[in-house]
Design a protein around this motif. Structure first.
Motif, mmCIF file in Angstrom:
data_model
loop_
_atom_site.group_PDB
_atom_site.id
_atom_site.type_symbol
_atom_site.label_atom_id
_atom_site.label_comp_id
_atom_site.label_asym_id
_atom_site.label_seq_id
_atom_site.Cartn_x
_atom_site.Cartn_y
_atom_site.Cartn_z
ATOM 1 N N SER A 155 0.837 -1.214 0.000
ATOM 2 C CA SER A 155 0.000 0.000 0.000
ATOM 3 C C SER A 155 0.869 1.261 0.000
ATOM 4 O O SER A 155 0.354 2.370 0.151
ATOM 5 N N GLN A 156 2.178 1.103 -0.148
ATOM 6 C CA GLN A 156 3.093 2.261 -0.128
ATOM 7 C C GLN A 156 3.893 2.290 -1.439
ATOM 8 O O GLN A 156 5.077 1.927 -1.468
ATOM 9 N N PRO A 157 3.263 2.723 -2.524
ATOM 10 C CA PRO A 157 3.938 2.607 -3.831
ATOM 11 C C PRO A 157 5.209 3.439 -3.960
ATOM 12 O O PRO A 157 6.017 3.190 -4.852
ATOM 13 N N ASP A 158 5.418 4.407 -3.050
ATOM 14 C CA ASP A 158 6.633 5.221 -3.142
ATOM 15 C C ASP A 158 7.876 4.507 -2.624
ATOM 16 O O ASP A 158 8.993 5.008 -2.763
ATOM 17 N N VAL A 159 7.674 3.402 -1.960
ATOM 18 C CA VAL A 159 8.824 2.673 -1.415
ATOM 19 C C VAL A 159 9.164 1.528 -2.379
ATOM 20 O O VAL A 159 8.359 0.626 -2.587
ATOM 21 N N ALA A 160 10.349 1.608 -2.964
ATOM 22 C CA ALA A 160 10.762 0.574 -3.931
ATOM 23 C C ALA A 160 11.298 -0.640 -3.183
ATOM 24 O O ALA A 160 12.314 -0.549 -2.490
ATOM 25 N N THR A 161 10.606 -1.751 -3.307
ATOM 26 C CA THR A 161 11.000 -2.935 -2.537
ATOM 27 C C THR A 161 11.044 -4.163 -3.433
ATOM 28 O O THR A 161 10.397 -4.221 -4.485
ATOM 29 N N ARG A 162 11.771 -5.126 -2.966
ATOM 30 C CA ARG A 162 11.736 -6.443 -3.601
ATOM 31 C C ARG A 162 12.087 -7.448 -2.516
ATOM 32 O O ARG A 162 12.964 -7.193 -1.678
ATOM 33 N N PHE A 163 11.380 -8.560 -2.511
ATOM 34 C CA PHE A 163 11.595 -9.593 -1.503
ATOM 35 C C PHE A 163 12.066 -10.860 -2.205
ATOM 36 O O PHE A 163 11.375 -11.364 -3.090
ATOM 37 N N ILE A 192 8.076 -0.416 9.126
ATOM 38 C CA ILE A 192 7.738 0.532 8.043
ATOM 39 C C ILE A 192 7.721 1.967 8.571
ATOM 40 O O ILE A 192 8.211 2.895 7.918
ATOM 41 N N ASN A 193 7.176 2.145 9.766
ATOM 42 C CA ASN A 193 7.169 3.500 10.336
ATOM 43 C C ASN A 193 8.590 4.017 10.532
ATOM 44 O O ASN A 193 8.884 5.180 10.283
ATOM 45 N N ASP A 194 9.473 3.141 10.967
ATOM 46 C CA ASP A 194 10.874 3.544 11.160
ATOM 47 C C ASP A 194 11.522 3.855 9.810
ATOM 48 O O ASP A 194 12.206 4.864 9.644
ATOM 49 N N LEU A 195 11.260 3.010 8.842
ATOM 50 C CA LEU A 195 11.852 3.182 7.506
ATOM 51 C C LEU A 195 11.373 4.478 6.849
ATOM 52 O O LEU A 195 12.159 5.213 6.246
ATOM 53 N N THR A 196 10.081 4.737 6.968
ATOM 54 C CA THR A 196 9.520 5.913 6.281
ATOM 55 C C THR A 196 9.678 7.180 7.124
ATOM 56 O O THR A 196 9.423 8.284 6.630
ATOM 57 N N GLN A 234 21.971 -7.182 18.100
ATOM 58 C CA GLN A 234 21.396 -6.296 19.111
ATOM 59 C C GLN A 234 20.361 -5.459 18.369
ATOM 60 O O GLN A 234 20.707 -4.722 17.447
ATOM 61 N N LEU A 235 19.109 -5.614 18.772
ATOM 62 C CA LEU A 235 18.018 -4.980 18.022
ATOM 63 C C LEU A 235 17.463 -3.779 18.773
ATOM 64 O O LEU A 235 17.280 -3.822 19.990
ATOM 65 N N SER A 236 17.143 -2.724 18.027
ATOM 66 C CA SER A 236 16.464 -1.579 18.628
ATOM 67 C C SER A 236 14.979 -1.912 18.774
ATOM 68 O O SER A 236 14.521 -2.945 18.274
ATOM 69 N N SER A 237 14.228 -1.015 19.412
ATOM 70 C CA SER A 237 12.800 -1.282 19.585
ATOM 71 C C SER A 237 12.105 -1.420 18.224
ATOM 72 O O SER A 237 11.089 -2.091 18.108
ATOM 73 N N SER A 238 12.660 -0.810 17.186
ATOM 74 C CA SER A 238 12.033 -0.941 15.857
ATOM 75 C C SER A 238 12.748 -1.997 14.999
ATOM 76 O O SER A 238 12.726 -1.909 13.773
ATOM 77 N N PHE A 239 13.362 -2.985 15.645
ATOM 78 C CA PHE A 239 13.918 -4.166 14.977
ATOM 79 C C PHE A 239 15.101 -3.850 14.062
ATOM 80 O O PHE A 239 15.376 -4.569 13.107
ATOM 81 N N LYS A 240 15.803 -2.742 14.383
ATOM 82 C CA LYS A 240 16.991 -2.353 13.623
ATOM 83 C C LYS A 240 18.216 -3.018 14.242
ATOM 84 O O LYS A 240 18.406 -2.955 15.454
#
Ligand code: FAD
Length: 438
Positions: free
Chosen positions: A34-42, A410-414, A365-371
């Motif tokens: 639902s976020q077409p501005d984010v270019a992704t590939r899995f 996604i919130n962290d990424l955007t 070691q992960l941050s609260s936003s899984f970084k």
């Protein structure tokens, strides 16, 4: 953060590359749709979607509600919800009549396959072989070609765990259950030892008794747990699987986290009570109502401590009986290890390993936003899913919070509240009670 539009030229740079397409990264892919501005590939190495294909045992059911799907908890209007799947497949009314909230694993796989087949960002038949970092980008070498990405989400799952004493014997007659349904197995006339007292152990024991792989002569089920213990799916225990609890858990000291996670084990790793009842009833019938042709033994409270292979090719398993404190010995022709999975650092990360700030046990070691904590630039991020039991707690390897975790990433990424997720989500006051703090 401003994102570049995707282009399919060879030099394409992705905003986010997803490594592996199990349910967790697929949840991220489904919400990012639902976020077409984010270019992704899995990228997924299998040629088509499969979910633990070696463990797709007959009669296996999910342990979680069908509403805990890829998206519903944060975006119930998504076209990729389980309900949407039911409507698309013309099963909605029939499904309602089943009165089920917990579906079979077969149906869950059908749902996931339907989503992955319809998401443009999912690419099968692409194995990630190496991840490098150069010119401010991640460079992914695959079996196919090289891809560049600004950010990554690691979702390649866990590796089968094999007890050390069994490692030298791995082969046709001693193997991890994860390959059961994808290998040629013949238990006819054999003495079989099933090691491990969780859901998989229960399913493998019952299916072996029922002759799924030929009529075994004997099946013994060994578990370290004091008995064959049920999944705790009761309402207050389920509160561990809420964003609110995870947020409280995150702030605890490490030594406390470890104790809590091991105390909560049965909230995620027990056997579903329905399955236990089915198994118990079958054993009752086999004992009292007809002459059982398979000799079986239940051996809880035993730890496999050592293993050897005698001259006639039989395995000798040494067990420690915690109840009697005695050492015991059992003989088997086939040993099936239902001993779970563990997090290992994926091989493909070796080139950037020196940049990763791993903890003393080689874990992220992960941050609260899984970084993942790493020594690269702040605007180049590595996220990881299913890798934070030690930091985020019991919900992390489970489906329960997959959609919430994807939205958090996604919130962290955007860099904005793309999905609204910070609403109170627990009935329990985990922190300080209301009133006077002492
Ligand atoms: C049999 C079983 C049943 C479970 N049932 C439940 C349940 O009912 N409820 C619940 O909450 N949890 C359940 N779990 C726990 C958890 O939900 C699952 O393990 C889940 O599959 C984890 O998802 P994942 O995306 O992290 O990993 P996986 O599902 O393991 O997916 C990882 C994917 O990455 C791919 N991959 C690996 N390496 C590479 C590479 N180098 N390049 C490209 N692709 C790669 C793999 O092929 C795989 O498709 C279950 C686990 C098991 C084993």
């Amino acid at each position: 953060m401003k994102f570049a539009k995707i282009n399919t030229a060879d030099t394409e740079t992705l905003d986010l590359a997803g490594l592996g397409v199990g349910p967790f990264n697929m949840s991220l892919a489904a919400l990012l749709d639902s976020q077409p501005d984010v270019a992704t590939r899995f990228f997924e190495k299998q040629t088509a979607f499969g979910w633990h294909p070696g463990l797709m045992l007959p009669g296996a059911h999910m342990q979680t509600s069908c509403l805990k799907d890829l998206v519903t908890a944060v975006q119930p209007t998504s076209p990729w919800s389980f309900l949407s799947f039911l409507v698309n497949q013309g099963r909605f009314y029939s499904f309602l009549s089943t009165e089920k909230m917990v579906i079979s694993r077969t149906e869950f796989v059908e749902y996931l396959r339907w989503v992955s087949d319809n998401l443009d960002s999912v690419q099968f038949d692409t194995e990630i072989r190496e991840v490098n970092f150069s010119d401010n980008h991640f460079v992914l070498k695959t079996n196919d070609r090289v891809y560049k990405a600004r950010n990554l989400c690691l979702g390649t799952g866990k590796m089968p765990y094999v007890p050390e004493c069994a490692t030298p014997f791995l082969g046709v007659h001693c193997f991890h259950a994860s390959s059961l349904m994808t290998s040629e197995i013949n238990l006819a006339g054999k003495k079989v030892s099933v090691i491990g007292g969780g859901q998989t152990g229960a399913e493998v024991f019952l299916n072996s008794l029922r002759g799924q792989w030929g009529k075994a002569a004997q099946v013994q089920w060994v578990s370290r747990r004091a008995s064959f213990e049920p999944l705790d799916d009761s309402p207050f225990t389920n509160e561990y699987f809420t964003p609110d609890y995870v947020n409280q858990f995150l702030n605890l000291p490490d030594h406390k986290k470890e104790t809590i996670v091991s105390y909560q084990k049965l909230a995620s790793d027990g056997i579903t009570p329905d399955y236990l009842l089915e198994l118990y009833r079958e054993l009752y019938d086999r004992t009292y109502l007809h002459q059982d042709e398979v000799d079986w033994q239940l051996l809880p409270d035993r730890t496999l401590t050592d293993m050897s292979c005698n001259e006639s090719g039989h395995y000798e398993l040494r067990l420690n009986n915690a109840l009697s404190s005695n050492g015991e010995r059992v003989i088997a022709d086939v040993v099936i290890l239902c001993t779970g999975f563990q997090n290992n650092l994926p091989q493909y990360l070796e080139p950037i390993r020196p940049l990763l700030n791993l903890d003393s046990l080689d874990r992220f070691q992960l941050s609260s936003s899984f970084k993942v904590k790493w020594n690269g630039p702040d605007d180049r991020r590595i996220y990881a899913v299913n890798a934070g039991l030690h930091s985020h707690g019991i919900a992390e390897p489970q489906l329960s919070l997959a959609a919430w975790r994807s939205a958090t990433i996604i919130n962290d990424l955007t860099g904005k509240e793309t999905f609204r997720i910070n609403r109170p989500a627990s009935l329990i006051n985990w922190q300080e009670p209301m009133g006077v703090a002492i």
